[in-house]
Design an enzyme around this catalytic site. Structure first.
Site, PDB file in Angstrom:
ATOM      1  N   GLU A   1     -16.969  23.326  31.474  1.00  0.00           N
ATOM      2  CA  GLU A   1     -17.478  22.805  30.213  1.00  0.00           C
ATOM      3  C   GLU A   1     -17.927  21.353  30.358  1.00  0.00           C
ATOM      4  OE1 GLU A   1     -15.217  23.858  26.711  1.00  0.00           O
ATOM      5  OE2 GLU A   1     -14.156  25.364  27.872  1.00  0.00           O
TER       6      GLU A   1
ATOM      7  N   ILE B   1      -6.692  40.723  33.241  1.00  0.00           N
ATOM      8  CA  ILE B   1      -5.547  41.266  33.985  1.00  0.00           C
ATOM      9  C   ILE B   1      -4.420  41.621  33.034  1.00  0.00           C
ATOM     10  CG2 ILE B   1      -3.838  40.823  35.778  1.00  0.00           C
ATOM     11  CD1 ILE B   1      -5.685  38.708  36.931  1.00  0.00           C
TER      12      ILE B   1
ATOM     13  N   LYS C   1      -0.900  28.592  30.203  1.00  0.00           N
ATOM     14  CA  LYS C   1      -0.645  29.961  30.671  1.00  0.00           C
ATOM     15  C   LYS C   1       0.693  30.043  31.402  1.00  0.00           C
ATOM     16  CE  LYS C   1      -5.608  30.807  30.998  1.00  0.00           C
ATOM     17  NZ  LYS C   1      -6.778  30.650  31.877  1.00  0.00           N
TER      18      LYS C   1
ATOM     19  N   ARG D   1     -18.080  29.027  12.714  1.00  0.00           N
ATOM     20  CA  ARG D   1     -18.247  27.633  12.363  1.00  0.00           C
ATOM     21  C   ARG D   1     -19.617  27.402  11.716  1.00  0.00           C
ATOM     22  NH1 ARG D   1     -17.020  24.056  17.314  1.00  0.00           N
ATOM     23  NH2 ARG D   1     -15.339  25.577  17.398  1.00  0.00           N
ATOM     24  N   ARG D   2     -20.650  28.068  12.288  1.00  0.00           N
ATOM     25  CA  ARG D   2     -22.008  27.869  11.779  1.00  0.00           C
ATOM     26  C   ARG D   2     -22.648  29.229  11.505  1.00  0.00           C
ATOM     27  NH1 ARG D   2     -25.517  26.129  15.218  1.00  0.00           N
ATOM     28  NH2 ARG D   2     -24.321  27.025  16.937  1.00  0.00           N
TER      29      ARG D   2
ATOM     30  N   GLY E   1     -15.216  35.163  10.795  1.00  0.00           N
ATOM     31  CA  GLY E   1     -15.181  33.740  10.497  1.00  0.00           C
ATOM     32  C   GLY E   1     -15.846  32.943  11.598  1.00  0.00           C
TER      33      GLY E   1
ATOM     34  N   GLY F   1      -7.180  36.466  31.532  1.00  0.00           N
ATOM     35  CA  GLY F   1      -8.291  37.298  31.081  1.00  0.00           C
ATOM     36  C   GLY F   1      -8.002  38.776  31.056  1.00  0.00           C
TER      37      GLY F   1
ATOM     38  N   GLU G   1      -2.538  39.617  25.036  1.00  0.00           N
ATOM     39  CA  GLU G   1      -2.811  39.898  26.450  1.00  0.00           C
ATOM     40  C   GLU G   1      -3.914  39.002  27.007  1.00  0.00           C
ATOM     41  OE1 GLU G   1      -1.912  40.931  29.608  1.00  0.00           O
ATOM     42  OE2 GLU G   1      -1.275  42.782  28.626  1.00  0.00           O
TER      43      GLU G   1
ATOM     44  N   VAL H   1      -3.594  35.082  28.766  1.00  0.00           N
ATOM     45  CA  VAL H   1      -3.244  34.765  30.153  1.00  0.00           C
ATOM     46  C   VAL H   1      -4.046  35.628  31.108  1.00  0.00           C
ATOM     47  CG1 VAL H   1      -1.392  34.523  31.836  1.00  0.00           C
ATOM     48  CG2 VAL H   1      -0.882  34.305  29.402  1.00  0.00           C
TER      49      VAL H   1
END
Lengths: 436, 436
Positions: A190, A136, A205, A46-47, A44, A134, A129, A132
Site C-alpha cells: 500500500e 488457508i 494475526k 464509504r462512497r 455499507g 487469507g 477464518e 488469518v
C-alpha cells in the site's frame, strides 16, 4: 418455503466486491448447501459513486449504523477493517441478534474476547477464518480439529507483502527501499506500507493464532514485533552464506512453565525448511502438537478471491447454523495462560560484527558469548579488504556467529558487551534463526 | 455441577489405547475445553486378556452390542474398523441417541450417506476427521471452510505404507517385494498388506474426500483403483530419468460437464511438485478451488498418537455440541453429481516400450499416437545393448513417451495398437504423470 436469511455486507472493496459477487451470482448453489436462500439486503460503503459492476446501486448505503441497526438481519459480514467504527458496528449487529463474519484482524487481535462473549451471550455466531492467512483454513483446525490435542508451537509466514519484498531482495539483490517501491508500483504494497513492513499486520494475526492455539486471550500489544525495514542487503547475503533465506515469521510457543511467547520478526530460515520455499503471495503455517506432531497449511494469504473464499465458508457455516436455530461453540479461552516477556524467549541467533584483525581477537569474542552461557554452533570469519572504508575504520575482518538456543535476555547482554568492546565495530547485527 | 458426558470406546488397539489414555489422563483439560466432564464408561475389545497399562480392567467388555445398546451414552467412539459389526454398532448407537466419532474409512466410504442421514434424523453428530489422512485436518476444511467456494480438484498422498515402500524402492533401488518385506519387518506394513498395496485403503479415503469436496455421495466401488504391486524397478528408473518420483496418488476431479472423476493409482510426480518430497509416514493433500486457488495440507497420516489427535478433536467438538444441546450441520450432498467412468478421465501419460532398431520406427510409433489424437510432449530413446536378452528378442531400443493431456480411453486404444505392432515388444508400460 422458508423465508431467506437476510445478509448485510459492510465494505465493498477488494474482498467485499468479491463476496457480493458470489452471494449475488451463486444463489442456487449456496441455497442448496445451506438449505435456505441468502438475501443481500444492503451493502455499507464509504462512497456511493465508485464503479461497482453487477451490484444494484439500490443496495448501497453510506449509513452503516442504520444498516446494522436493523432488527431483521441474520448475518452481518464486516470487511471494512480497522478498530472503529467496525467494533461498534459489530457489537450493534450482535446486540440486534445477527451472527457475524469478519476478516478484521486488527479488531479481532484487540477485541476477540469481548466480541466472542457478546456473541455467546446472544446465542449468535462469530466467525473470522479470513482474518488469518487469507484462504488457508487455520481457524477451524485450531478451534476444533486440534482441540483434543495440546499445541506446543505455531509458526508461519502470514504477510504476503513482506514476503514479496524479501523475495525481491533475494532474487534481485535490491535494497529494502527499492523492493518496497516496486511492490508499491505493482499494487502488492500500500501507499502507506507501515502496517505490513513494520510487522503490525503479522502481529495481529499472531495474537489471534496464539489465542486459538493456547486457549487464552492474547492482545496485539502483547506480541513482540519487529518488522523488515531494518533488513539490509548484508543480512540477505549473510543468510545466503549460511544456507538460509530471510522470512518474516509469526511465532507462538508455549514455554516450559506454561506461558505463551508470541513474536513477529525477520528470521534466517534454513533453506531445507519448507517455510524457506514459500514465496510471493503464499502464506504457510506450521503447527506442532503433542499427539499430532507437525502439521503444515499452505495457500494464498491475501487477494480478493482467496479471502472471499474464506469469508464465504464462514457465511455458509453461520447460515446453516442460523437455519437450524443454533450457533457453534465459540472455542475456549479456558487456560488463561500469561504472555511471557520477550526476554524470556529462546531462539537461535546469528550475530555478525566487524573486528580488528589481531591475534587472539576471535578467542576474546568467543569468550564474551561463553561468559553469558551462550554456546556457539558456527563461527565464520571473512576479511573486509574489498569493503569500502575497511582500512579507515581499522576493522579488517567480520565475524558471523550462529548460537545454539539462547535466551533473548542473555543475547542482549552479549550484544551490549560486544558493542562496548574496543576491538568490535559498533554495528553488531542480530538475526534470529529458525529451521536448524 | 452438571453430570458427566458418558463415552463408550469401541476398540483398544493402536489408536484406541491412545484415545483411552487421553480421556483418562487429560480429564481436567478436556473438561475445561468442553465445559463438562467426560466419563469413559466402557471399552469394547476383542480379547480381555491383552496387556493394557493404565486402563481399569473393569471398563473392558467383549460384548460390544450391549455396550452400544445402553440408553445413557452421549458419545460412541468407533475404532474397530471394517464394515460389520462396526456399521450395525454405529447405527444402534445413533438410534439410541448417542453422537458418534469414527475413524473407519472402509465403513464411511460405503455408508457415509446412510450414517449421516441416521444421525441427522436423531439430531446427533457424526464426525470422522481421523478416517482420512490421520492427523491432518481435512474434513472440516472441506465441509466448512471451503463450503462457500467451488472445489475443482483434490489430490493427495493418503497412504503411508505405500509411500514408505515407494521411498524404499527409490532410495535403495530395491524391488517391490524386498521393500514390502522390509516394511512388514518394521511394522509399517501389515502381515496381509493387500488393503494398502492394492490401493483399497487409499480408494476408501478418495471416496470420502470426493464426496465432501463435490457435495455428493461417492462409494468405494466407484473409485478407479490401481495399487503399487505392479511398480517395477524399471518404472522407478524411468521416473528418475524424467525428473520425477513415483507416488501413489488419490485424485478427485470435476469434469467439464460437472461429473466426478475419482481414482487411485501410482503416478510419476515431477520432482518440483511439493507432493514429490512428501516422504515416509507423511500424508499431504492438495485442494484446488475456484476462489481460494491452491491449498496444501501436510501431516502424519497414520500412527496411534496422530490418529488419536484427530479422534479427540472430534470428541471435544461433539461433546461441546452435546453439552449445549445441539449438533453440527452434516455437510451437504446437495449436488448429486455422477461419477464418470475412468475412460473419460484425462491425464498425462508416460508410455514405454521396446522397439526394433530400424529406420522409420520412431515415426511409425509416433504415428500410432497421432492417429488417435494423442499429442506427445517428450520422446526419449535408449538402447538396450546392456540389457539381458536384448539381442535374442530382436528389440534393440526402448522408447519412453510422455503425452500431453489425454483421455484414458484414447490412450488404451494406442496401447492396444502398440502391443499388436510387430515392431513393438509386448511389454508396453503405462504410468500416469502429475505435476507438469
Amino acid at each position: 418455503m422458508s423465508k431467506p436469511l437476510k445478509v448485510a455486507l459492510l465494505g465493498a472493496g477488494v474482498v467485499g466486491s468479491q463476496v457480493a459477487r458470489i452471494i449475488l451470482n451463486e444463489g442456487p448453489t449456496l441455497e442448496a448447501r445451506i438449505g435456505r436462500r441468502l438475501e443481500l439486503v444492503g451493502i455499507g460503503v464509504r462512497r456511493l459513486e465508485a464503479e461497482r459492476p453487477g451490484i444494484d446501486p439500490a443496495l448501497l448505503t453510506t449509513d452503516l449504523e442504520s444498516l446494522v441497526a436493523r432488527k431483521d438481519l441474520d448475518i452481518v459480514i464486516e470487511l471494512i477493517g480497522g478498530i472503529e467504527p467496525a467494533r461498534t458496528l459489530l457489537l450493534t449487529a450482535i446486540a440486534n441478534g445477527a451472527s457475524v463474519v469478519s476478516a478484521n484482524k486488527a479488531l479481532l487481535a484487540d477485541d476477540l474476547g469481548e466480541l466472542s462473549r457478546a456473541a455467546e451471550a446472544k446465542g449468535v455466531d462469530l466467525y473470522y477464518e479470513a482474518a488469518v492467512a487469507g484462504a488457508i483454513p487455520i481457524v477451524r483446525p485450531l478451534r476444533e480439529s486440534l482441540v483434543g490435542d495440546d499445541i506446543t508451537a505455531v509458526m508461519g509466514i502470514v504477510n504476503g507483502t513482506t514476503n514479496y519484498i524479501l523475495d525481491k531482495m533475494v532474487s534481485d539483490g535490491s535494497s529494502f527501499d527499492a523492493a518496497l517501491a516496486e511492490a508499491q508500483q505493482l499494487g502488492y504494497a500500500e501507499a502507506d506500507p507501515t502496517a505490513d513492513v513494520e510487522g503490525h499486520d503479522a502481529a495481529a494475526k499472531a495474537a489471534i493464532l496464539a489465542g486459538l492455539a493456547f486457549h487464552t486471550e492474547v492482545r496485539r500489544d502483547e506480541v513482540f514485533c519487529e518488522g523488515i525495514t531494518g533488513v539490509t542487503e548484508d543480512d540477505i547475503a549473510a543468510a545466503e552464506q549460511m544456507g538460509c533465506t530471510i522470512k518474516l515469521l509469526a511465532i507462538a510457543k508455549l514455554t516450559d512453565d506454561d506461558r505463551v511467547i508470541v513474536k513477529v520478526h525477520p528470521a534466517m530460515v534454513a533453506n531445507k525448511h519448507p517455510l524457506a520455499t514459500v514465496s510471493g503471495a503464499y502464506n504457510a503455517i506450521f503447527v506442532n502438537s503433542r499427539e499430532a506432531g507437525e502439521l503444515m497449511f499452505l495457500g494464498q494469504g491475501a487477494g480478493g478471491a482467496p479471502t472471499a473464499s474464506a469469508v464465504m465458508g464462514d457465511v455458509v457455516t453461520v447460515a446453516r447454523n442460523r437455519h437450524r436455530g443454533t450457533a457453534s461453540h465459540r472455542g475456549s479461552s479456558s487456560s488463561s495462560r500469561a504472555v511471557a516477556p520477550i526476554g524470556e524467549s529462546e531462539a537461535q541467533f546469528y550475530v555478525s560484527f566487524d573486528v580488528v584483525d589481531r591475534p587472539g581477537i576471535l578467542a576474546r569474542c568467543a569468550g564474551i558469548f561463553g561468559d553469558h552461557g551462550v554456546s556457539l554452533r558456527v563461527v565464520q570469519q571473512s576479511y573486509l579488504a574489498d569493503r569500502e572504508g575497511a582500512d579507515a575504520s581499522g576493522f579488517a575482518a567480520r565475524l558471523g556467529v550462529m548460537t545454539h538456543l539462547t535466551r533473548e535476555s542473555d543475547l542482549a547482554v552479549v550484544v551490549e558487551e560486544l558493542r562496548r568492546s574496543d576491538f568490535v565495530g559498533s554495528d553488531v547485527r542480530v538475526l534470529r534463526v529458525e529451521g536448524f
